[in-house]
Scaffold this active site. Structure first.
Site, PDB file in Angstrom:
ATOM      1  N   GLY A  31       0.638  -1.252  -0.216  1.00 20.83           N
ATOM      2  CA  GLY A  31       0.059   0.075   0.619  1.00 20.83           C
ATOM      3  C   GLY A  31       0.680   1.463  -0.203  1.00 20.83           C
ATOM      4  O   GLY A  31       0.306   2.160  -0.233  1.00 20.83           O
ATOM      5  N   ASP A  32       2.151   1.335   0.550  1.00 17.42           N
ATOM      6  CA  ASP A  32       2.603   2.544   0.750  1.00 17.42           C
ATOM      7  C   ASP A  32       3.732   2.848  -0.382  1.00 17.42           C
ATOM      8  O   ASP A  32       3.105   4.156  -1.576  1.00 17.42           O
ATOM      9  CB  ASP A  32       3.738   2.049   1.617  1.00 17.42           C
ATOM     10  CG  ASP A  32       5.062   3.389   1.521  1.00 17.42           C
ATOM     11  OD1 ASP A  32       4.950   4.434   1.590  1.00 17.42           O
ATOM     12  OD2 ASP A  32       6.593   2.620   1.364  1.00 17.42           O
ATOM     13  N   GLY A  33       3.718   1.368  -1.225  1.00 12.71           N
ATOM     14  CA  GLY A  33       4.207   1.774  -2.875  1.00 12.71           C
ATOM     15  C   GLY A  33       2.703   2.093  -3.372  1.00 12.71           C
ATOM     16  O   GLY A  33       3.271   2.521  -4.854  1.00 12.71           O
TER      17      GLY A  33
END
Length: 142
Positions: A31-33
Site C-alpha cells: 500500500g505504501d508503494g
C-alpha cells in the site's frame, strides 16, 4: 484482427493468493508503494518540475502525519470491510517506528497503507484511487 490481451497477473506471472492470509504489515508494504506512486503521478501531472522539488512535495503528502490526517478524513466513507482492514493495520506490531512521527500517527498511517494495499491486491483499483483522491483533497492537494 483480434488482439490477445493479457492481464497484469498473466504478464507478471502472479499466482492466485488468499488475501485474508496476508499480514496487515504486508498489505501496508504494498500500500505504501501504491500510494506513493499515485501521489507522484498527481504531482507530475501538475507540470514539469525539478525532481528535488517533487520529492519534497511528495514527502509531505506521504509522511505518517499526512496519512493519519487523510485516514481520519475518509473514515466515515469506508465500508465495514475497509474499516476492518484499517483496524488490523492500526493494531499491527511493526518492528520499527518512524523517526518523525508520533506513535498514534504511525499506527493510523499503517492502517491507511494496509487499506490501500488491500484494495490494490484485490483489484479494487477504482475504489483505491477514489480514496486516494479524497485523501489528497483532505490534505489540500489540487
Amino acid at each position: 484482427m483480434e488482439e490477445n490481451l493479457k492481464t497484469p497477473e498473466e504478464i507478471l506471472r502472479l499466482q492466485p493468493v488468499d488475501i485474508r492470509t496476508y499480514s496487515p504489515l504486508t498489505l501496508a508494504y504494498i500500500g505504501d508503494g501504491a500510494y506513493d506512486l499515485a501521489v507522484r503521478t498527481v504531482l507530475v501531472n501538475q507540470g514539469n518540475c525539478k525532481p528535488h522539488k517533487l520529492h519534497i512535495h511528495c514527502s509531505q503528502l506521504v509522511k505518517a502525519a499526512a496519512q493519519a490526517k487523510a485516514l481520519e478524513g475518509i473514515r466515515d466513507s469506508l465500508t465495514e470491510e475497509e474499516a476492518a482492514v484499517c483496524k488490523r493495520g492500526f493494531n499491527a506490531k511493526p518492528g520499527t517506528m518512524a523517526k518523525h512521527a508520533t506513535i498514534l500517527d504511525y499506527k493510523k498511517a499503517t492502517g491507511f497503507e494496509a487499506l490501500i494495499g488491500y484494495l490494490y491486491l484485490t483489484g479494487q483499483t477504482e475504489r483505491m484511487l477514489t480514496l486516494i483522491r479524497q485523501s489528497l483533497d483532505i490534505l489540500g492537494e489540487p
